[in-house]
Motif scaffolding. Sequence first.
Motif, mmCIF file in Angstrom:
data_model
loop_
_atom_site.group_PDB
_atom_site.id
_atom_site.type_symbol
_atom_site.label_atom_id
_atom_site.label_comp_id
_atom_site.label_asym_id
_atom_site.label_seq_id
_atom_site.Cartn_x
_atom_site.Cartn_y
_atom_site.Cartn_z
ATOM 1 N N SER A 102 -53.411 52.236 81.502
ATOM 2 C CA SER A 102 -53.725 52.607 80.125
ATOM 3 C C SER A 102 -52.441 52.752 79.306
ATOM 4 C CB SER A 102 -54.518 53.927 80.138
ATOM 5 O OG SER A 102 -54.069 54.803 79.131
ATOM 6 N N ARG A 103 -52.454 52.103 78.164
ATOM 7 C CA ARG A 103 -51.310 52.184 77.280
ATOM 8 C C ARG A 103 -51.120 53.614 76.780
ATOM 9 N NH1 ARG A 103 -48.264 48.440 75.519
ATOM 10 N NH2 ARG A 103 -49.405 46.534 75.900
ATOM 11 N N GLU A 104 -52.243 54.297 76.587
ATOM 12 C CA GLU A 104 -52.161 55.655 76.068
ATOM 13 C C GLU A 104 -51.450 56.584 77.057
ATOM 14 O OE1 GLU A 104 -55.944 57.377 74.959
ATOM 15 O OE2 GLU A 104 -54.937 59.319 74.677
ATOM 16 N N LEU A 105 -51.851 56.516 78.329
ATOM 17 C CA LEU A 105 -51.196 57.355 79.332
ATOM 18 C C LEU A 105 -49.717 56.996 79.434
ATOM 19 C CD1 LEU A 105 -53.839 57.495 82.204
ATOM 20 C CD2 LEU A 105 -53.065 59.384 80.770
ATOM 21 N N HIS A 106 -49.450 55.692 79.409
ATOM 22 C CA HIS A 106 -48.069 55.236 79.493
ATOM 23 C C HIS A 106 -47.273 55.814 78.323
ATOM 24 C CE1 HIS A 106 -44.711 52.695 80.463
ATOM 25 N NE2 HIS A 106 -44.741 52.102 79.278
ATOM 26 N N GLY A 107 -47.881 55.770 77.148
ATOM 27 C CA GLY A 107 -47.233 56.288 75.956
ATOM 28 C C GLY A 107 -46.906 57.774 76.074
ATOM 29 N N ARG A 108 -47.725 58.485 76.854
ATOM 30 C CA ARG A 108 -47.461 59.909 77.016
ATOM 31 C C ARG A 108 -46.560 60.201 78.201
ATOM 32 N NH1 ARG A 108 -52.346 62.517 77.724
ATOM 33 N NH2 ARG A 108 -53.605 60.845 76.866
ATOM 34 N N GLY A 109 -45.993 59.122 78.753
ATOM 35 C CA GLY A 109 -45.009 59.308 79.808
ATOM 36 C C GLY A 109 -45.605 59.571 81.178
ATOM 37 N N ILE A 110 -46.878 59.266 81.348
ATOM 38 C CA ILE A 110 -47.510 59.457 82.656
ATOM 39 C C ILE A 110 -47.289 58.207 83.507
ATOM 40 C CG2 ILE A 110 -49.682 59.895 83.860
ATOM 41 C CD1 ILE A 110 -49.067 62.220 82.078
ATOM 42 N N TYR A 111 -46.755 58.397 84.707
ATOM 43 C CA TYR A 111 -46.646 57.285 85.652
ATOM 44 C C TYR A 111 -47.303 57.694 86.955
ATOM 45 C CZ TYR A 111 -45.162 54.080 89.176
ATOM 46 O OH TYR A 111 -45.200 53.179 90.215
ATOM 47 N N PRO A 112 -48.068 56.838 87.611
ATOM 48 C CA PRO A 112 -48.560 55.544 87.135
ATOM 49 C C PRO A 112 -49.661 55.758 86.094
ATOM 50 C CG PRO A 112 -49.514 56.074 89.279
ATOM 51 C CD PRO A 112 -48.551 57.167 88.960
ATOM 52 N N PRO A 113 -49.660 54.967 85.042
ATOM 53 C CA PRO A 113 -50.633 55.233 83.965
ATOM 54 C C PRO A 113 -52.018 54.675 84.290
ATOM 55 C CG PRO A 113 -49.250 53.390 83.352
ATOM 56 C CD PRO A 113 -48.750 53.853 84.689
ATOM 57 N N VAL A 114 -52.544 55.038 85.440
ATOM 58 C CA VAL A 114 -53.866 54.557 85.837
ATOM 59 C C VAL A 114 -54.919 55.439 85.184
ATOM 60 C CG1 VAL A 114 -55.461 54.216 87.760
ATOM 61 C CG2 VAL A 114 -53.020 53.766 88.066
ATOM 62 N N ASN A 115 -55.777 54.852 84.389
ATOM 63 C CA ASN A 115 -56.895 55.607 83.842
ATOM 64 C C ASN A 115 -58.000 55.629 84.891
ATOM 65 O OD1 ASN A 115 -59.017 56.734 82.534
ATOM 66 N ND2 ASN A 115 -59.102 55.251 80.852
ATOM 67 N N PRO A 116 -58.251 56.783 85.479
ATOM 68 C CA PRO A 116 -59.207 56.783 86.583
ATOM 69 C C PRO A 116 -60.634 56.491 86.157
ATOM 70 C CG PRO A 116 -58.431 59.011 86.135
ATOM 71 C CD PRO A 116 -57.663 58.107 85.233
ATOM 72 N N LEU A 117 -60.993 56.788 84.916
ATOM 73 C CA LEU A 117 -62.415 56.684 84.553
ATOM 74 C C LEU A 117 -62.969 55.270 84.727
ATOM 75 C CD1 LEU A 117 -62.716 59.174 81.587
ATOM 76 C CD2 LEU A 117 -63.124 59.546 84.018
ATOM 77 N N PRO A 118 -62.353 54.264 84.158
ATOM 78 C CA PRO A 118 -62.904 52.928 84.388
ATOM 79 C C PRO A 118 -62.426 52.317 85.701
ATOM 80 C CG PRO A 118 -61.116 52.797 82.798
ATOM 81 C CD PRO A 118 -61.256 54.247 83.174
ATOM 82 N N SER A 119 -61.534 52.966 86.403
ATOM 83 C CA SER A 119 -61.064 52.415 87.673
ATOM 84 C C SER A 119 -62.086 52.704 88.768
ATOM 85 C CB SER A 119 -59.710 53.014 88.057
ATOM 86 O OG SER A 119 -58.739 52.699 87.089
ATOM 87 N N LEU A 120 -62.008 51.943 89.818
ATOM 88 C CA LEU A 120 -63.033 52.060 90.861
ATOM 89 C C LEU A 120 -62.526 51.428 92.145
ATOM 90 C CD1 LEU A 120 -66.105 52.368 91.779
ATOM 91 C CD2 LEU A 120 -66.451 50.095 90.846
ATOM 92 N N SER A 121 -62.813 52.077 93.256
ATOM 93 C CA SER A 121 -62.642 51.387 94.535
ATOM 94 C C SER A 121 -63.998 51.407 95.216
ATOM 95 C CB SER A 121 -61.622 52.097 95.419
ATOM 96 O OG SER A 121 -61.758 51.602 96.734
ATOM 97 N N ARG A 122 -64.599 50.234 95.305
ATOM 98 C CA ARG A 122 -65.946 50.158 95.871
ATOM 99 C C ARG A 122 -65.980 50.456 97.360
ATOM 100 N NH1 ARG A 122 -69.221 46.603 92.593
ATOM 101 N NH2 ARG A 122 -68.023 46.101 90.749
ATOM 102 N N LEU A 123 -64.837 50.275 98.018
ATOM 103 C CA LEU A 123 -64.866 50.440 99.469
ATOM 104 C C LEU A 123 -64.386 51.820 99.907
ATOM 105 C CD1 LEU A 123 -63.685 46.901 100.550
ATOM 106 C CD2 LEU A 123 -65.979 47.744 100.122
ATOM 107 N N MET A 124 -64.054 52.641 98.907
ATOM 108 C CA MET A 124 -63.534 53.971 99.221
ATOM 109 C C MET A 124 -64.450 54.723 100.186
ATOM 110 S SD MET A 124 -62.548 56.926 96.553
ATOM 111 C CE MET A 124 -62.073 58.569 97.048
ATOM 112 N N LYS A 125 -65.733 54.687 99.927
ATOM 113 C CA LYS A 125 -66.663 55.499 100.714
ATOM 114 C C LYS A 125 -66.596 55.158 102.210
ATOM 115 C CE LYS A 125 -70.717 52.464 100.575
ATOM 116 N NZ LYS A 125 -69.936 51.311 100.856
ATOM 117 N N ASP A 126 -66.220 53.916 102.518
ATOM 118 C CA ASP A 126 -66.176 53.539 103.924
ATOM 119 C C ASP A 126 -64.860 53.917 104.587
ATOM 120 O OD1 ASP A 126 -68.700 52.162 103.740
ATOM 121 O OD2 ASP A 126 -67.603 50.664 102.572
ATOM 122 N N GLY A 127 -63.868 54.236 103.752
ATOM 123 C CA GLY A 127 -62.552 54.488 104.318
ATOM 124 C C GLY A 127 -62.169 55.953 104.360
#
Lengths: 594, 466
Positions: free
Chosen positions: B336-361
């Motif tokens: 996310s550009r917004e998170l990056h702009g606020r100096g957050i690293y890594p600027p991963v926006n968790p809301l639209p992010s997804l790991s479909r295989l997480m539940k199995d791991g």
Amino acid sequence: MSQQVGVIKRINGSLVVAEGLKGARTGDAVYIGELKLIGEVVRISGDLVALQCYEDTSGLRPGEPVFGTGAPLLAELGPGLIGEIFDGLERSEIELWKLAGPFIRRGVRVAPLRRDRKWRFEPRVKPGEEVEEGDVIGVVQESSVIEHRILVPVGFRGVIESIEEGSFTVDDVVAVLAAPSGEKIPLKLVQYWPVRIPRPYRERIPIDRPLITGQRVIDTFFPVAEGGTAAIPGGFGSGKTITLQQIAKWSDADVVIYVGCGERGNEMADILTHFPELEDPRTGKKLIERAIFIANVSNLPVAAREASVYMGVTMAEYFRDQGYDVAVIIDSTSRWAEALRDISGRLEEIPAEEGYPAYLSERIAELYERAGRVVVLGKDRRVGSVTIMGAVSPPGGDFSEPVTSTTMRFVGALWALDTELAYRRHFPAINWLRSFTRYVDVLEGFWARFDPQWKTYRERALAILEEASRLEEIARVIGEKALPNDQRLILLTAEIIREGFLVQSAYHKVDTFCPPEKQVKLLKIMINFHEIASELVKLGIPVDRIRSLRSVMELLRLKEKESLEEIDALYEHAKEDLMRLRAEYEAAGVARGP
Amino acid sequence: MSFLREKAGPIYRTVREVRGPLLVVEGVKGARYNELVEVKLADGTEIIGTVLDVSEDRAVVQVFGQTEGLSLDSAVRFTGDVMKIPLSDDLIGRIFSGSFRPLDGLPEPIGYERREIFVSVINPAAREPPSEFIQTGISVIDGMNSLVRGQKLPIFSEAGLPHNVMAAQIARQSTVLGPEEEFAVVFCAMGIKYEEYEYFRREFEKTGALDRAVMILNLANDPIIERIIAPRIALTIAEYLAFDLDMHVLAILTDMTGYCEALRSISIAREEVPARRGYPGYMYSDLASIYERTGKIKGKKGSITTMPILTMPGGDITHPIPDLTGYITEGQLILSRELHGRGIYPPVNPLPSLSRLMKDGVGPGRTRDDHIEVSNQLYMAYAEGIKARDLARIIGELSLSDREKRYLRFAEEFERKFINQGVYENRPIEKTLEIAWDLLAMLPEDELVRISEENIRRYHPRYRSA
Ligand SMILES: Nc1ncnc2c1ncn2[C@@H]1O[C@H](COP(=O)(O)OP(=O)(O)O)[C@@H](O)[C@H]1O
Ligand SMILES: [Mg+2]
């Protein structure tokens, strides 16, 4: 039928043009090239025949032969289908793996049904008996839940001349039928049917029973009927696959056919690995004993996706004709439509919207038309049904695109997925304002048996949810705090319905499946809560006080309880707390009184 | 060229038409669909191509090199075989161009075996469902979007965001909880800048991963059409390393947007009817033929985990490139550009992010019992916080209700303490979950509805300290 031989003139991806296939008809199956790749005639113009090849055409060259079969693409039907995993052309993927290793090889032939396996056949008719198409001549116990009924094939009738009990392979003759013409017709456990032609039935009958999926938002709010159709559109990650897998697992269909059409390999692997462990909550039997999988994943040749859908529906009709309620699940119909677009483009047909052929809507309608509840062929007037549920994958999540918008016109229920809900991990992310069902009225009778008030609760809950989303819009501008108390209560109840009823994790050990009686109970509790709380609010009790009652917030977790008694007890608790709160206020009011 | 080793075949000088990367050759006899051809330009340059459409006496050839020098007097040699590359363990540590020419000054590779690069489909019945948690040491991934071995998890980014830094950090830090095993990195560049490549090379060098890497490079100034084969070469090598040599391979494909541009330019040259925004209707299937080469196979030790990186044109997630990718991959990490702009690293926006295989791991017996529930609760709470932040922008923070204020504060802390971390900070999963719990403790306990009472009692700081 004698084999026709033609010669390849041109290869363009999955499209092969051949010359000299005399007498070919569209829809005929063909073998293409020296490798004998499977294909189908899609267009004939003069001496040239356009073929759609279902396998990768790399290495093929003009001049290689094409063999006509004189027959359309057929599904092989008989004992051995249950528990299997096929590709779109009905090749067992387990057998392909054994034969060719873990990577798919072209031109490998495996018969759909196992030839070596023997089945115990029990006749149901005697020599001398008159039979007609669709009559059951005998049965094979295929799995612990499926009695495979062997039918007189469509188009035949006559007198049973001989019939034998015993163990047979699918190719053995189990009975001989003397047709009126005097012809002796050997009957086997196996029969064939062209996948693109709907199997005939006696008559359609009204649908009146829900397909119970155990998913509350579906069963209670947007139910699908047995013999009906439903579509579940949504952008990637919004929950199409998981919802359909939940239905595959928990729905009360007799037979489930899961068509993975142009989707992920790992998803199929996941189903194949976990399905065999699952038990039917109603019978305690393994769910795999009633399931058939067709896995035409996204990196298999595109053209075969097109066939895979019809293969699945044909198998469904075959079990319907035995008198079963069959659920067909297609993930995703958009990939099937894309296969139509692909071949249409190669044929240089005039495209309509977004490159799809003009006949797209016709094909979609025809596909869903194959659902229905019917009296099947056969003297005993068995009833069977095919329910079709398909995922739709709109590009960019845009529901106005051709496949989604067309599908919405033809289905009886729509489960519209909402990316915003998915982002909040509200699953199933079925948007209650954009979804619909046309089956509520015919299904009311079913639910009224649990509670005559069912329809009222349902409507009330939907109204609260609708009102809440309107209020949320306002709250988004002025803040929730600024809303009057009665409106804040609507928001609270809506939250309870959302979290405590609509949200249902596929991964929760209890809540993954919710039986109908529990659905009715939870819904009733929430509506009842709202009524009681409304009175409190009228007395001037702030919503924040209600919200701060622990037992009220516990309503969000009732769904996790298995026992209905426990649910009742917990609700009683909340009610007592509400009453106490009311008494407190009334006492204070009296104290403050004149 | 190693593609052409031991190949000979008829040569035609009958090019009748040149259209972008396409040549129409006439009078061709016996050419095969998809076969490898060699084109010799007037100036002596040799490039390779394949047959896209073949009739009895005419073939349409698509070339994979530069298209500038293509002319009617080019000579075309048909090799009679599909495109194959030689494979051996000697490939490890080497660097090749997008059409498999050595770029490291070493000789052309000689393989034990030559394998075709275009068609490779794992039988779904033979797939092993991925289930081994990979600890990347990055909280927002491990805690909320866990990666597992055999997963394809892309990074959706935009120009100017630190996707390379993040991918390199993942490559550097990734470990599987449990015994050490043989790993390799296959790196495929498609149209990225030289300095971006240099960055990866240096990062790999620092950790010694360079000796375990195979690099296939098509940089920004290399021929665009070569990008069609570059990822297929990379994945053919990855499959060999994983399924013949039992290695755990991390394949980094960057930038898939560069790949899709190449696909589009061929489609335009072929005058095909486009589906959306000029991209061909078969782009879904084409991308699937790349991404789906990721995975695990029953009975084999190795695995391929793929991390494609793509820059979303105009930051638009509904653009066909991220859209079709998301429909194929097993989730997505969205910067996310917004998170990056606020100096957050890594600027991963968790809301639209997804790991479909997480539940199995993750979860009991894998990471920790509360992992999934904590993750779900973080999602819900952060979404509430973002809602409150939007509201505060309109009505001012002071007019928020207490509940809204609390969630707003949660969101800020969450971004600062959980998402944000150092480029060289490697957090074990326990640490990630601990931070998560400390944040969740800011909220009233009965609002932690996504977490079971049992896990609250076990892990909530209130009970932990008692
Ligand atoms: N009913 C559900 N319960 C829990 N999680 C769900 C549910 N439905 C979807 N999800 C989550 O959403 C993710 C994406 O769902 P999926 O069905 O694969 O989406 P789609 O098929 O629409 O791309 C899943 O990996 C899972 O994490
Ligand atoms: Mg899906």
